[in-house]
Design a protein around this motif. Sequence first.
Motif, PDB file in Angstrom:
ATOM      1  N   ILE A   3      46.777  25.208  57.395  1.00 46.42           N
ATOM      2  CA  ILE A   3      46.601  26.419  58.207  1.00 46.42           C
ATOM      3  C   ILE A   3      47.893  26.743  58.959  1.00 46.42           C
ATOM      4  O   ILE A   3      48.347  27.892  58.955  1.00 46.42           O
ATOM      5  CB  ILE A   3      45.417  26.252  59.188  1.00 46.42           C
ATOM      6  N   ALA A   4      48.499  25.743  59.577  1.00 53.40           N
ATOM      7  CA  ALA A   4      49.744  25.967  60.321  1.00 53.40           C
ATOM      8  C   ALA A   4      50.836  26.495  59.402  1.00 53.40           C
ATOM      9  O   ALA A   4      51.596  27.396  59.775  1.00 53.40           O
ATOM     10  CB  ALA A   4      50.192  24.668  60.995  1.00 53.40           C
ATOM     11  N   ASP A   5      50.930  25.959  58.188  1.00 52.94           N
ATOM     12  CA  ASP A   5      51.932  26.414  57.217  1.00 52.94           C
ATOM     13  C   ASP A   5      51.693  27.877  56.838  1.00 52.94           C
ATOM     14  O   ASP A   5      52.620  28.680  56.826  1.00 52.94           O
ATOM     15  CB  ASP A   5      51.880  25.524  55.976  1.00 52.94           C
ATOM     16  N   SER A  17      45.741  36.433  62.493  1.00 47.49           N
ATOM     17  CA  SER A  17      44.606  35.922  63.269  1.00 47.49           C
ATOM     18  C   SER A  17      43.884  34.878  62.417  1.00 47.49           C
ATOM     19  O   SER A  17      43.733  35.034  61.208  1.00 47.49           O
ATOM     20  CB  SER A  17      43.665  37.040  63.702  1.00 47.49           C
ATOM     21  N   VAL A  18      43.451  33.825  63.083  1.00 49.94           N
ATOM     22  CA  VAL A  18      42.812  32.697  62.401  1.00 49.94           C
ATOM     23  C   VAL A  18      41.398  32.546  62.926  1.00 49.94           C
ATOM     24  O   VAL A  18      41.185  32.440  64.137  1.00 49.94           O
ATOM     25  CB  VAL A  18      43.610  31.391  62.638  1.00 49.94           C
ATOM     26  N   GLY A  19      40.438  32.535  62.013  1.00 49.31           N
ATOM     27  CA  GLY A  19      39.046  32.320  62.380  1.00 49.31           C
ATOM     28  C   GLY A  19      38.747  30.838  62.499  1.00 49.31           C
ATOM     29  O   GLY A  19      39.616  29.988  62.299  1.00 49.31           O
ATOM     30  N   SER A  20      37.505  30.541  62.805  1.00 49.29           N
ATOM     31  CA  SER A  20      37.129  29.135  62.960  1.00 49.29           C
ATOM     32  C   SER A  20      36.896  28.484  61.588  1.00 49.29           C
ATOM     33  O   SER A  20      36.393  29.114  60.656  1.00 49.29           O
ATOM     34  CB  SER A  20      35.877  29.009  63.827  1.00 49.29           C
ATOM     35  N   THR A  21      37.288  27.232  61.506  1.00 47.18           N
ATOM     36  CA  THR A  21      37.112  26.470  60.268  1.00 47.18           C
ATOM     37  C   THR A  21      35.640  26.132  60.106  1.00 47.18           C
ATOM     38  O   THR A  21      34.975  25.714  61.051  1.00 47.18           O
ATOM     39  CB  THR A  21      37.966  25.191  60.304  1.00 47.18           C
ATOM     40  N   GLN A  22      35.157  26.344  58.885  1.00 49.10           N
ATOM     41  CA  GLN A  22      33.753  26.084  58.565  1.00 49.10           C
ATOM     42  C   GLN A  22      33.684  25.146  57.376  1.00 49.10           C
ATOM     43  O   GLN A  22      34.617  25.048  56.596  1.00 49.10           O
ATOM     44  CB  GLN A  22      33.052  27.392  58.205  1.00 49.10           C
ATOM     45  N   GLU A  23      32.568  24.490  57.261  1.00 50.51           N
ATOM     46  CA  GLU A  23      32.335  23.631  56.119  1.00 50.51           C
ATOM     47  C   GLU A  23      31.468  24.390  55.115  1.00 50.51           C
ATOM     48  O   GLU A  23      30.445  24.951  55.474  1.00 50.51           O
ATOM     49  CB  GLU A  23      31.586  22.377  56.587  1.00 50.51           C
ATOM     50  N   ARG A  24      31.924  24.454  53.880  1.00 50.92           N
ATOM     51  CA  ARG A  24      31.147  25.078  52.807  1.00 50.92           C
ATOM     52  C   ARG A  24      30.631  23.972  51.908  1.00 50.92           C
ATOM     53  O   ARG A  24      31.409  23.194  51.365  1.00 50.92           O
ATOM     54  CB  ARG A  24      32.025  26.032  51.993  1.00 50.92           C
ATOM     55  N   LYS A  25      29.312  23.904  51.762  1.00 50.06           N
ATOM     56  CA  LYS A  25      28.715  22.849  50.946  1.00 50.06           C
ATOM     57  C   LYS A  25      28.461  23.361  49.535  1.00 50.06           C
ATOM     58  O   LYS A  25      27.875  24.415  49.344  1.00 50.06           O
ATOM     59  CB  LYS A  25      27.414  22.363  51.572  1.00 50.06           C
ATOM     60  N   LEU A  26      28.915  22.595  48.589  1.00 53.45           N
ATOM     61  CA  LEU A  26      28.684  22.856  47.179  1.00 53.45           C
ATOM     62  C   LEU A  26      27.781  21.743  46.657  1.00 53.45           C
ATOM     63  O   LEU A  26      27.550  20.752  47.344  1.00 53.45           O
ATOM     64  CB  LEU A  26      30.018  22.898  46.431  1.00 53.45           C
ATOM     65  N   PRO A  27      27.276  21.875  45.421  1.00 50.13           N
ATOM     66  CA  PRO A  27      26.335  20.853  44.941  1.00 50.13           C
ATOM     67  C   PRO A  27      26.819  19.407  45.066  1.00 50.13           C
ATOM     68  O   PRO A  27      26.062  18.541  45.463  1.00 50.13           O
ATOM     69  CB  PRO A  27      26.122  21.229  43.477  1.00 50.13           C
ATOM     70  N   LEU A  29      30.076  18.421  46.546  1.00 50.05           N
ATOM     71  CA  LEU A  29      31.121  18.165  47.530  1.00 50.05           C
ATOM     72  C   LEU A  29      31.156  19.264  48.567  1.00 50.05           C
ATOM     73  O   LEU A  29      30.426  20.237  48.486  1.00 50.05           O
ATOM     74  CB  LEU A  29      32.492  18.007  46.861  1.00 50.05           C
ATOM     75  N   LYS A  30      32.014  19.066  49.581  1.00 50.40           N
ATOM     76  CA  LYS A  30      32.163  20.040  50.650  1.00 50.40           C
ATOM     77  C   LYS A  30      33.617  20.499  50.695  1.00 50.40           C
ATOM     78  O   LYS A  30      34.519  19.753  50.353  1.00 50.40           O
ATOM     79  CB  LYS A  30      31.804  19.427  52.002  1.00 50.40           C
ATOM     80  N   HIS A  31      33.796  21.738  51.127  1.00 54.56           N
ATOM     81  CA  HIS A  31      35.133  22.295  51.310  1.00 54.56           C
ATOM     82  C   HIS A  31      35.245  22.822  52.724  1.00 54.56           C
ATOM     83  O   HIS A  31      34.274  23.287  53.305  1.00 54.56           O
ATOM     84  CB  HIS A  31      35.368  23.482  50.357  1.00 54.56           C
ATOM     85  N   LEU A  32      36.458  22.794  53.246  1.00 52.77           N
ATOM     86  CA  LEU A  32      36.733  23.457  54.509  1.00 52.77           C
ATOM     87  C   LEU A  32      37.230  24.860  54.199  1.00 52.77           C
ATOM     88  O   LEU A  32      37.997  25.067  53.270  1.00 52.77           O
ATOM     89  CB  LEU A  32      37.785  22.692  55.306  1.00 52.77           C
ATOM     90  N   PHE A  33      36.777  25.829  54.981  1.00 55.18           N
ATOM     91  CA  PHE A  33      37.144  27.230  54.802  1.00 55.18           C
ATOM     92  C   PHE A  33      37.565  27.783  56.154  1.00 55.18           C
ATOM     93  O   PHE A  33      36.831  27.683  57.125  1.00 55.18           O
ATOM     94  CB  PHE A  33      35.947  28.009  54.248  1.00 55.18           C
ATOM     95  N   THR A  34      38.752  28.345  56.206  1.00 53.68           N
ATOM     96  CA  THR A  34      39.246  28.961  57.431  1.00 53.68           C
ATOM     97  C   THR A  34      39.726  30.369  57.094  1.00 53.68           C
ATOM     98  O   THR A  34      40.709  30.525  56.368  1.00 53.68           O
ATOM     99  CB  THR A  34      40.420  28.157  58.026  1.00 53.68           C
ATOM    100  N   PRO A  35      39.046  31.398  57.598  1.00 55.28           N
ATOM    101  CA  PRO A  35      39.523  32.757  57.332  1.00 55.28           C
ATOM    102  C   PRO A  35      40.801  33.048  58.112  1.00 55.28           C
ATOM    103  O   PRO A  35      40.896  32.747  59.301  1.00 55.28           O
ATOM    104  CB  PRO A  35      38.364  33.643  57.792  1.00 55.28           C
ATOM    105  N   ILE A  36      41.777  33.598  57.413  1.00 52.64           N
ATOM    106  CA  ILE A  36      43.051  33.978  58.030  1.00 52.64           C
ATOM    107  C   ILE A  36      43.306  35.434  57.651  1.00 52.64           C
ATOM    108  O   ILE A  36      43.255  35.781  56.472  1.00 52.64           O
ATOM    109  CB  ILE A  36      44.202  33.085  57.527  1.00 52.64           C
ATOM    110  N   GLN A  37      43.558  36.263  58.647  1.00 52.72           N
ATOM    111  CA  GLN A  37      43.815  37.671  58.384  1.00 52.72           C
ATOM    112  C   GLN A  37      45.236  38.024  58.830  1.00 52.72           C
ATOM    113  O   GLN A  37      45.747  37.472  59.795  1.00 52.72           O
ATOM    114  CB  GLN A  37      42.814  38.552  59.125  1.00 52.72           C
TER     115      GLN A  37
END
Length: 146
Positions: A3-5, A17-27, A29-37
């Motif tokens: 995110i910093a990069d 602008s950076v949104g809050s990091t969320q966890e996205r669950k897949l069947p 595994l999990k991924h981290l998702f951070t919206p950046i605009q």
Amino acid sequence: LVIADIVTRLRSAGEVSVGSTQERKLPSLKHLFTPIQLKLAAEISPENLISLLHPTAALGGFPREAAWKWLHEQPEAKVRERFGAPFGYLKKDVAFMIVAIRNLQFHSQKIWLGSGCGVVKGSVPELEWEELQLKRDSVRQQLGLG
């Protein structure tokens, strides 16, 4: 680091602008998702915007130049070929992009699955290998290959 990069790279093009990091669950595994605009300060071509970002720390390591050099010096670098890229769409004055961190490559009668993991100081190698296996298994499942 990722995110910093991304934020550092995009700041040269406008307001980030950076949104809050969320966890996205897949069947499997999990991924981290951070919206950046990014609100552009001036017009920039999609190609130039992508070149600002690619490769992100998620793909090319950090710090960028040293990590990129190290990756290219590795023995498997010559057979590795592609490993990920920005992926998305453009529509009028809006662009949506993600960093594709897995890929498929077709070679004759074989399919190569590429994936990576975020190795940082303190990473446990065995857990990183498990993560890689989970990522590849999820792609195999999606393709009906196991």
